[in-house]
Enzyme design. Structure first.
Site, short mmCIF file in Angstrom:
data_model
loop_
_atom_site.label_atom_id
_atom_site.label_comp_id
_atom_site.label_asym_id
_atom_site.label_seq_id
_atom_site.Cartn_x
_atom_site.Cartn_y
_atom_site.Cartn_z
N LYS A 279 48.09 -55.47 -25.43
CA LYS A 279 46.91 -56.29 -25.71
C LYS A 279 46.96 -57.27 -26.94
O LYS A 279 47.74 -56.93 -27.64
CB LYS A 279 45.62 -55.17 -26.21
CG LYS A 279 45.02 -54.38 -25.11
CD LYS A 279 43.93 -53.76 -25.72
CE LYS A 279 43.06 -52.67 -24.77
NZ LYS A 279 42.56 -53.58 -23.56
N GLU A 351 44.68 -48.07 -18.03
CA GLU A 351 45.40 -46.67 -18.42
C GLU A 351 44.02 -45.54 -18.04
O GLU A 351 44.36 -44.72 -17.73
CB GLU A 351 45.88 -46.37 -19.45
CG GLU A 351 44.85 -46.29 -20.91
CD GLU A 351 43.80 -47.47 -21.03
OE1 GLU A 351 44.11 -48.37 -20.48
OE2 GLU A 351 43.07 -47.16 -21.63
N ARG A 353 41.72 -45.39 -15.83
CA ARG A 353 41.39 -44.78 -14.16
C ARG A 353 42.68 -43.87 -14.24
O ARG A 353 42.58 -43.01 -13.32
CB ARG A 353 41.47 -46.18 -13.45
CG ARG A 353 42.60 -46.91 -13.52
CD ARG A 353 42.47 -48.37 -12.75
NE ARG A 353 41.90 -49.49 -13.78
CZ ARG A 353 41.49 -50.50 -13.34
NH1 ARG A 353 41.70 -50.93 -12.11
NH2 ARG A 353 40.66 -51.04 -14.17
N1 BES Z 1 39.71 -49.60 -23.06
C1 BES Z 1 39.66 -51.16 -22.05
C2 BES Z 1 38.51 -51.53 -21.66
C3 BES Z 1 37.95 -52.16 -22.80
C4 BES Z 1 38.28 -53.58 -23.03
C5 BES Z 1 36.68 -51.86 -23.35
C6 BES Z 1 37.67 -54.00 -24.24
C7 BES Z 1 35.95 -52.42 -24.27
C8 BES Z 1 36.50 -53.55 -24.77
C9 BES Z 1 40.68 -50.79 -20.51
O1 BES Z 1 41.41 -49.50 -21.15
C10 BES Z 1 41.27 -51.93 -20.58
O2 BES Z 1 42.24 -52.17 -21.07
N2 BES Z 1 40.97 -52.33 -19.22
C11 BES Z 1 41.39 -53.49 -18.64
C12 BES Z 1 41.70 -53.39 -17.30
C13 BES Z 1 42.46 -54.55 -16.45
C14 BES Z 1 43.83 -54.55 -17.02
C15 BES Z 1 42.56 -54.26 -15.01
C16 BES Z 1 40.51 -54.76 -19.13
O3 BES Z 1 39.33 -54.47 -18.89
O4 BES Z 1 40.90 -55.93 -19.36
ZN ZN Z 2 41.31 -48.26 -22.35
MN MN Z 3 43.61 -50.53 -21.38
#
Ligand code: BES
Ligand code: ZN
Ligand code: MN
Length: 493
Positions: A279, A351, A353
């Site tokens: 990230k 991750e 899912r």
């Molecule tokens: N934990 C995150 C989702 C999230 C991001 C929650 C920001 C709250 C604030 C999750 O694990 C994630 O990174 N999801 C990705 C999925 C994508 C890579 C398909 C996302 O939402 O960008």
């Molecule tokens: Zn996450």
């Molecule tokens: Mn994530």
């Protein structure tokens, strides 16, 4: 904190402080009017001069009242009386609790729910009063070397007009206190940083919950157990982390063993760096909140322990870190899930899912009546519904509408979004049964569709809480949601 329900005449009730509503308009009414008479018009004078305002959220503390049974009064702006509803009550209580927390007052009687409120019966009015008070007074100070100061409030009598409804209100207080305890636990767990709140820490906290209640048992699985169960997806996520993963199971038995349980499953990523699909730096600290699904589920189990409803519930919490490193899973790696289906991990940041799919398969072994997962799953859900509503996805319309109704009643709302096979098309893979991530558009529904492949015919609901589980900026911290929604749903079964 104590919340006795009182039904006497407002003008004659002895209290250290009366919390009184000010509604728009020229004349004071109800309990505010009665206290005003007993003190010779001091309150109406304050309204006339503009010192006291009906603006929602505004408060004015009036000390040393002469003539009234109450020593002092806290006037609380409540807006238009015809528009005073559940949300407005909660806002008024929060404003009052915040104002009182600065004074150090120990006891205050609330008249904010004295008159019947639109869209709110006495049970929910009392429950909302208790929950809003606890929420407003919540502080997370276990890691500060000095406490930030005054909060002495320990008794808040709730005055209601209709003495026939005192019993309903008392039940609302009992439930409100239990829910507040569960929310407090969820907030504490989530606010703790990832160097303290590890998967093992969550497991220890689960053991502590189980110790408090005879009919809650806990079981903690280690990575070798997961290997034996074939949880290849869960293990792929934890692979880059030094910190060992845990699969935490809590069983609440409130009725006969022959009654099918409700299974609740909470995402417990104690820190989500994104893994190799790292990230970007801004706000990455907030990824300590990526275990808010786990916190919700554990807080809800605490509520069940306190209230002892006649249902069976099993909580399943997959807990691990998502870290980069030389042992971390790479984009393109293929794993076999506990269900037997293979997944190509195209994005290691998807991750949630991956740990949930194995946890859902595990939970399905309990043959649950309903299977509900709670997860900070997608940024896309935040884009879709912002920070107000939980995103709800379900393969069963009856279950979905019961959850939506619970959210409305508990002021912890959810909004239904689609889950449909067609969203799954973008998950296709040339190398495995399917991939863990597809296109960006409709990301919350794509994630839900991924999960739906692991629940078969079990009535299932998925709560995406990415937008509501915590707040950012100045108010940064966990909210304790959706403990109220989930509890309300379970208590109404
Ligand atoms: N934990 C995150 C989702 C999230 C991001 C929650 C920001 C709250 C604030 C999750 O694990 C994630 O990174 N999801 C990705 C999925 C994508 C890579 C398909 C996302 O939402 O960008
Ligand atoms: Zn996450
Ligand atoms: Mn994530």
């Amino acid at each position: 904190m104590e919340f006795p329900v009182k039904t006497g005449e407002p003008g004659s009730q002895k209290t250290a402080c009366a919390i009184l509503p000010i509604f728009e308009g020229h004349r004071l009414k109800g309990p505010t009017h009665e206290v005003d008479i007993s003190c010779g018009g001091t309150l109406s004078q304050l309204v006339k001069t503009g010192s006291a305002s009906a603006r929602p959220g505004r408060t004015l503390l009036v000390p040393n009242l002469q003539g009234a049974a109450t020593d002092q009064v806290l006037l609380v702006g409540c807006g238009k009386e015809t528009k005073f509803n559940a949300k407005a009550l909660r806002q008024a209580i929060s404003a009052a609790a915040n104002a009182l927390s600065l004074t150090g007052i120990k006891e205050a009687t609330s008249y904010l729910a004295y008159a019947p409120i639109k869209d709110l019966d006495e049970y929910y009015a009392a429950r909302a009063t208790v929950e809003a008070t606890h929420s407003a007074l919540y502080r997370f100070e276990e890691l500060k070397s000095k406490s930030s100061g005054k909060i002495k409030l320990s008794r808040l009598p709730i005055a209601i007009n209709d003495s026939q409804k005192a019993k309903d209100a008392r039940l609302g207080v009992t439930h409100g206190r239990a829910i507040s305890t569960g929310m407090g636990l969820a907030r504490d767990l989530a606010n703790r940083p990832a160097n303290i709140c590890t998967p093992s820490h969550l497991a220890e906290e689960a053991r502590t919950i189980a110790k408090r209640y005879k009919n809650i048992q806990t079981k903690v699985l280690a990575e070798h157990d997961m290997k034996r169960l074939g949880m290849g997806a869960m293990l792929a996520v934890t692979h880059g982390a030094e910190e060992p993963a845990r699969l935490i199971v809590l069983e609440y038995k409130g009725t006969g063993a022959d009654v099918a349980p409700i299974a609740i499953c909470g995402k417990g990523v104690t820190f989500d760096t994104g893994g190799i699909s790292l990230k970007p730096p801004p706000k990455m600290d907030e990824m300590k909140f990526d275990m808010c699904g786990a916190a919700t589920v554990m807080g809800t189990m605490e509520v069940l322990g306190i209230l002892q409803p006649t249902i069976n519930v099993v909580a399943v919490v997959p807990a691990c870190e998502n870290m980069p490193g030389s042992r971390a899973t790479r984009p393109g790696d293929i794993v076999k899930t506990m269900s037997g289906q293979t997944v190509e991990i195209l994005n290691t940041d998807a991750e949630g899912r991956l740990i949930l799919c194995d946890a859902l398969t595990y939970a399905a072994r309990y043959k649950p009546r309903y299977l509900i997962d709670v997860a900070t799953l997608t940024g896309a859900c935040v884009v879709a519904v912002g920070h107000i509503y939980t995103g709800l996805f379900s393969n069963n319309e009856d279950l979905a509408s019961d959850i939506l109704a619970a959210g409305k009643r508990s002021l912890d709302p959810a909004w239904q979004l689609p889950v449909d096979e067609e969203y799954g098309a973008t998950l296709r893979s040339n190398f495995a049964d399917f991939a863990n991530s597809g296109v960006r558009d409709g990301g919350a529904s794509i994630a839900a569709q991924f999960l739906s492949r692991f629940v078969e015919d079990t009535p299932w609901a998925h709560l995406d809480i990415a937008g509501i589980a915590w707040k950012s900026s100045r108010d940064k911290g966990a909210t304790g949601r959706p403990v109220p929604l989930l509890t309300d749903f379970l208590l109404n079964l």
